[in-house]
Write a protein that holds these residues in place. Structure first.
Motif, PDB file in Angstrom:
ATOM      1  N   LEU A  55       0.835  -1.203   0.000  1.00  0.00           N
ATOM      2  CA  LEU A  55       0.000   0.000   0.000  1.00  0.00           C
ATOM      3  C   LEU A  55       0.873   1.258   0.000  1.00  0.00           C
ATOM      4  O   LEU A  55       0.611   2.210  -0.729  1.00  0.00           O
ATOM      5  N   LYS A  56       1.942   1.212   0.784  1.00  0.00           N
ATOM      6  CA  LYS A  56       2.795   2.402   0.882  1.00  0.00           C
ATOM      7  C   LYS A  56       3.587   2.613  -0.414  1.00  0.00           C
ATOM      8  O   LYS A  56       3.605   3.708  -0.964  1.00  0.00           O
ATOM      9  N   HIS A  57       4.246   1.555  -0.882  1.00  0.00           N
ATOM     10  CA  HIS A  57       5.196   1.756  -1.979  1.00  0.00           C
ATOM     11  C   HIS A  57       4.576   1.738  -3.368  1.00  0.00           C
ATOM     12  O   HIS A  57       5.122   2.310  -4.289  1.00  0.00           O
ATOM     13  N   ARG A  58       3.443   1.122  -3.545  1.00  0.00           N
ATOM     14  CA  ARG A  58       2.816   1.124  -4.882  1.00  0.00           C
ATOM     15  C   ARG A  58       1.674   2.126  -4.990  1.00  0.00           C
ATOM     16  O   ARG A  58       1.392   2.643  -6.043  1.00  0.00           O
ATOM     17  N   LEU A  59       0.992   2.356  -3.850  1.00  0.00           N
ATOM     18  CA  LEU A  59      -0.211   3.196  -3.939  1.00  0.00           C
ATOM     19  C   LEU A  59      -0.128   4.456  -3.069  1.00  0.00           C
ATOM     20  O   LEU A  59      -1.085   5.216  -2.995  1.00  0.00           O
ATOM     21  N   GLN A  60       1.017   4.635  -2.410  1.00  0.00           N
ATOM     22  CA  GLN A  60       1.230   5.817  -1.534  1.00  0.00           C
ATOM     23  C   GLN A  60       0.133   5.956  -0.480  1.00  0.00           C
ATOM     24  O   GLN A  60      -0.343   7.049  -0.162  1.00  0.00           O
ATOM     25  N   ILE A  61      -0.297   4.819   0.041  1.00  0.00           N
ATOM     26  CA  ILE A  61      -1.303   4.840   1.111  1.00  0.00           C
ATOM     27  C   ILE A  61      -0.624   4.399   2.408  1.00  0.00           C
ATOM     28  O   ILE A  61       0.036   3.351   2.448  1.00  0.00           O
ATOM     29  N   ASP A  62      -0.802   5.215   3.455  1.00  0.00           N
ATOM     30  CA  ASP A  62      -0.240   4.831   4.752  1.00  0.00           C
ATOM     31  C   ASP A  62      -1.204   3.905   5.465  1.00  0.00           C
ATOM     32  O   ASP A  62      -2.331   4.302   5.759  1.00  0.00           O
ATOM     33  N   ALA A  63      -0.762   2.697   5.709  1.00  0.00           N
ATOM     34  CA  ALA A  63      -1.611   1.739   6.428  1.00  0.00           C
ATOM     35  C   ALA A  63      -0.941   1.386   7.747  1.00  0.00           C
ATOM     36  O   ALA A  63       0.275   1.526   7.894  1.00  0.00           O
ATOM     37  N   GLU A  64      -1.750   0.942   8.691  1.00  0.00           N
ATOM     38  CA  GLU A  64      -1.219   0.549  10.001  1.00  0.00           C
ATOM     39  C   GLU A  64      -1.741  -0.840  10.349  1.00  0.00           C
ATOM     40  O   GLU A  64      -2.809  -1.243   9.874  1.00  0.00           O
ATOM     41  N   ILE A  65      -0.995  -1.527  11.203  1.00  0.00           N
ATOM     42  CA  ILE A  65      -1.429  -2.864  11.627  1.00  0.00           C
ATOM     43  C   ILE A  65      -2.016  -2.763  13.030  1.00  0.00           C
ATOM     44  O   ILE A  65      -1.333  -2.354  13.971  1.00  0.00           O
ATOM     45  N   LYS A  66      -3.277  -3.106  13.126  1.00  0.00           N
ATOM     46  CA  LYS A  66      -3.916  -3.154  14.448  1.00  0.00           C
ATOM     47  C   LYS A  66      -3.601  -4.535  14.990  1.00  0.00           C
ATOM     48  O   LYS A  66      -4.054  -5.540  14.428  1.00  0.00           O
ATOM     49  N   TRP A  67      -2.788  -4.567  16.040  1.00  0.00           N
ATOM     50  CA  TRP A  67      -2.342  -5.837  16.604  1.00  0.00           C
ATOM     51  C   TRP A  67      -3.554  -6.692  16.976  1.00  0.00           C
ATOM     52  O   TRP A  67      -4.512  -6.148  17.526  1.00  0.00           O
ATOM     53  N   PRO A  68      -3.598  -7.975  16.671  1.00  0.00           N
ATOM     54  CA  PRO A  68      -2.504  -8.688  16.007  1.00  0.00           C
ATOM     55  C   PRO A  68      -2.704  -8.851  14.503  1.00  0.00           C
ATOM     56  O   PRO A  68      -1.748  -9.174  13.815  1.00  0.00           O
ATOM     57  N   ASN A  69      -3.926  -8.622  13.965  1.00  0.00           N
ATOM     58  CA  ASN A  69      -4.153  -9.184  12.633  1.00  0.00           C
ATOM     59  C   ASN A  69      -4.978  -8.351  11.669  1.00  0.00           C
ATOM     60  O   ASN A  69      -5.482  -8.893  10.698  1.00  0.00           O
ATOM     61  N   ASP A  70      -5.137  -7.057  11.915  1.00  0.00           N
ATOM     62  CA  ASP A  70      -5.937  -6.276  10.974  1.00  0.00           C
ATOM     63  C   ASP A  70      -5.086  -5.185  10.340  1.00  0.00           C
ATOM     64  O   ASP A  70      -4.202  -4.626  10.992  1.00  0.00           O
ATOM     65  N   VAL A  71      -5.406  -4.842   9.096  1.00  0.00           N
ATOM     66  CA  VAL A  71      -4.718  -3.719   8.458  1.00  0.00           C
ATOM     67  C   VAL A  71      -5.710  -2.563   8.344  1.00  0.00           C
ATOM     68  O   VAL A  71      -6.824  -2.736   7.841  1.00  0.00           O
ATOM     69  N   LEU A  72      -5.293  -1.411   8.850  1.00  0.00           N
ATOM     70  CA  LEU A  72      -6.170  -0.231   8.895  1.00  0.00           C
ATOM     71  C   LEU A  72      -5.654   0.873   7.974  1.00  0.00           C
ATOM     72  O   LEU A  72      -4.445   1.041   7.826  1.00  0.00           O
ATOM     73  N   ILE A  73      -6.594   1.576   7.366  1.00  0.00           N
ATOM     74  CA  ILE A  73      -6.258   2.828   6.677  1.00  0.00           C
ATOM     75  C   ILE A  73      -7.131   3.890   7.350  1.00  0.00           C
ATOM     76  O   ILE A  73      -8.352   3.699   7.483  1.00  0.00           O
ATOM     77  N   ASN A  74      -6.497   4.987   7.767  1.00  0.00           N
ATOM     78  CA  ASN A  74      -7.239   6.029   8.504  1.00  0.00           C
ATOM     79  C   ASN A  74      -8.083   5.426   9.623  1.00  0.00           C
ATOM     80  O   ASN A  74      -9.250   5.787   9.790  1.00  0.00           O
ATOM     81  N   ARG A  75      -7.495   4.465  10.315  1.00  0.00           N
ATOM     82  CA  ARG A  75      -8.145   3.846  11.483  1.00  0.00           C
ATOM     83  C   ARG A  75      -9.362   2.990  11.128  1.00  0.00           C
ATOM     84  O   ARG A  75     -10.164   2.654  12.001  1.00  0.00           O
ATOM     85  N   MET A  76      -9.535   2.667   9.862  1.00  0.00           N
ATOM     86  CA  MET A  76     -10.664   1.801   9.469  1.00  0.00           C
ATOM     87  C   MET A  76     -10.094   0.513   8.884  1.00  0.00           C
ATOM     88  O   MET A  76      -9.061   0.526   8.203  1.00  0.00           O
ATOM     89  N   LYS A  77     -10.820  -0.581   9.100  1.00  0.00           N
ATOM     90  CA  LYS A  77     -10.283  -1.888   8.708  1.00  0.00           C
ATOM     91  C   LYS A  77     -10.410  -2.095   7.197  1.00  0.00           C
ATOM     92  O   LYS A  77     -11.508  -2.024   6.644  1.00  0.00           O
ATOM     93  N   THR A  78      -9.270  -2.384   6.564  1.00  0.00           N
ATOM     94  CA  THR A  78      -9.307  -2.652   5.124  1.00  0.00           C
ATOM     95  C   THR A  78      -8.916  -4.091   4.810  1.00  0.00           C
ATOM     96  O   THR A  78      -9.184  -4.589   3.713  1.00  0.00           O
ATOM     97  N   ALA A  79      -8.315  -4.778   5.783  1.00  0.00           N
ATOM     98  CA  ALA A  79      -7.936  -6.177   5.548  1.00  0.00           C
ATOM     99  C   ALA A  79      -7.904  -6.931   6.861  1.00  0.00           C
ATOM    100  O   ALA A  79      -7.608  -6.365   7.919  1.00  0.00           O
ATOM    101  N   GLY A  80      -8.219  -8.215   6.765  1.00  0.00           N
ATOM    102  CA  GLY A  80      -8.148  -9.103   7.924  1.00  0.00           C
ATOM    103  C   GLY A  80      -7.328 -10.325   7.540  1.00  0.00           C
ATOM    104  O   GLY A  80      -7.289 -10.720   6.374  1.00  0.00           O
ATOM    105  N   ILE A  81      -6.691 -10.921   8.529  1.00  0.00           N
ATOM    106  CA  ILE A  81      -5.788 -12.046   8.285  1.00  0.00           C
ATOM    107  C   ILE A  81      -6.120 -13.167   9.260  1.00  0.00           C
ATOM    108  O   ILE A  81      -6.305 -12.911  10.458  1.00  0.00           O
ATOM    109  N   LEU A  82      -6.238 -14.361   8.735  1.00  0.00           N
ATOM    110  CA  LEU A  82      -6.504 -15.521   9.596  1.00  0.00           C
ATOM    111  C   LEU A  82      -5.509 -16.626   9.228  1.00  0.00           C
ATOM    112  O   LEU A  82      -5.548 -17.158   8.123  1.00  0.00           O
ATOM    113  N   THR A  83      -4.633 -16.936  10.177  1.00  0.00           N
ATOM    114  CA  THR A  83      -3.636 -17.984   9.938  1.00  0.00           C
ATOM    115  C   THR A  83      -4.048 -19.246  10.685  1.00  0.00           C
ATOM    116  O   THR A  83      -4.387 -19.187  11.867  1.00  0.00           O
TER     117      THR A  83
END
Ligand code: ATP
Ligand code: BTN
Length: 265
Positions: free
Chosen positions: A101-129
Motif C-alpha cells: 500500500l505504501k510503496h505502490r499506492l502511496q497509502i499509509d496503512a497501520e497494523i492493528k495488533w494482532p491481525n488487521d490492516v487499517l487505513i485512517n483507522r478503518m479496517k481494510t484487511a483481515g488475516i486468519l492464519t
C-alpha cells in the motif's frame, strides 16, 4: 469456470508455483487446509472472487463480495528455521500488505495488533492464519488474507464491529485488484525471507497502530481486561501496554481484542 486472464497474467509475474481459482467458494482457507494435507507445494495459493462463509477469528464471519475484493490463502510449508517463528506469520501478511500500500499506492496503512490492516483507522484487511498438524508434526500453515479493494467490498455498517474501508477510497487512480494481489504475493515472499531478522520486527513496530495512544484490551465477553498506553511490541511480538500505575503488561495473542480510546469503540 473461467479464470480471468488478468488473474493468470498477474500470478505469472510472481513466484507462486500453483493456484486454485474459484468464482465462489465457502472459504479459501478451508480449501487451502485440505490442499496442504494433500501435498500442495509451498507458496501455492487459493483465490476466490466471492466467499459464501469467509472465516474470521473465533468463528466470526469475513465478507467477500464478488468482483471487488481479494480473498486469498497462501499455503506455507515451514522449514526448520521458520518453525520458531509461527506466531509471526499473521503479522507477516500485514507487513507485506502495508508495504504494498505504501510503496505502490502511496497509502499509509497501520497494523492493528494482532491481525488487521487499517487505513485512517478503518479496517481494510483481515488475516486468519491456521495450522495443519499430523500428530506432533507441523505440516504447514495457511495464511488467509481478505482485502477490501473497491467500495462494493465494504459490508453494511450495521454488520460490523469496527469501521471498515477499502483501498480504492484512499487512492486517486483506479486500482486493479489482481495487480495488488501479485504485488502482495511478492511482498509476502520477501518479508517471509526476513522473518528471522531484526528488520522484520522493526517494520512491524513502525506500522503498529495506536503506538503512544491510550487503548483498551477487551475480553471476548466485552469486559475491559486492562487499559493503558500502547508502548510497542516485545521481541516475540507480544503487545506491550503501560498501565495507569506505570506497570508494563504484555499481551499475547489469544481471545482478546484491542480497541482505541473509549471502551465503547
Ligand atoms: P478484534 O479486534 O475484536 O479481534 P477483529 O476486527 O479483528 O476484531 P475478527 O474476528 O478478526 O475481528 O474479524 C472478523 C470481523 O471483521 C467480523 O466480526 C466483522 O465485524 C468484520 N468484517 C467482516 N467482513 C469484513 C470486511 N469485508 N471488511 C471489514 N470488516 C469485516
Ligand atoms: C479477521 O479479520 O478476523 C480475519 C479475516 C480473514 C479473512 C480471509 S479472506 C481469505 C481467507 N479465507 C477465509 O475464510 N478467511 C481468510
Amino acid at each position: 469456470m473461467s479464470i480471468p486472464e488478468a488473474f493468470i497474467k498477474a500470478i505469472q509475474s510472481t513466484s507462486v508455483p500453483q493456484f486454485k481459482y474459484f468464482s465462489s467458494i465457502d472459504s479459501t482457507n478451508l480449501i487451502a487446509l485440505e490442499w496442504l494435507e494433500n501435498g500442495a507445494p509451498d507458496g501455492a495459493i487459493v483465490f476466490a472472487d466471492h466467499q459464501r462463509s469467509g472465516r474470521g477469528r473465533f468463528e466470526r464471519k469475513w465478507v467477500t463480495q464478488s468482483g471487488s475484493a481479494i480473498a486469498v490463502s497462501i499455503l506455507v510449508r515451514t522449514d526448520a528455521r521458520e518453525q520458531k517463528y509461527l506466531p509471526l506469520f499473521s503479522p507477516l501478511a500485514g507487513i507485506a500488505l502495508s508495504d504494498v500500500l505504501k510503496h505502490r499506492l502511496q497509502i499509509d496503512a497501520e497494523i492493528k495488533w494482532p491481525n488487521d490492516v487499517l487505513i485512517n483507522r478503518m479496517k481494510t484487511a483481515g488475516i486468519l492464519t491456521e495450522t495443519v498438524w499430523n500428530g506432533e508434526e507441523l505440516l504447514g500453515l495457511v495464511v488467509g488474507i481478505g482485502v477490501n479493494v473497491l467500495p462494493q467490498s465494504i459490508p453494511p455498517k450495521e454488520s460490523l464491529q469496527y469501521p471498515a474501508t477499502c483501498i480504492q477510497d484512499h487512492c486517486s487512480f483506479p486500482i486493479d485488484r489482481f495487480e495488488v494481489l501479485a504485488a502482495l504475493m511478492n511482498a509476502f515472499s520477501y518479508w517471509r525471507s526476513q522473518i528471522h531478522l531484526p528488520e522484520f520486527m522493526n517494520q512491524w513496530q513502525k506500522t503498529l497502530a495506536f503506538r503512544g495512544e491510550k487503548v483498551y484490551i477487551k475480553q471476548k465477553d466485552g469486559s475491559v481486561q486492562l487499559s493503558g498506553i500502547l508502548s510497542g511490541l516485545t521481541s516475540n511480538g507480544e503487545l506491550e501496554i503501560l498501565s495507569e500505575n506505570k506497570q508494563k503488561q504484555t499481551i499475547t495473542v489469544g481471545d482478546v481484542h484491542l480497541r482505541p480510546a473509549e471502551p465503547e469503540n
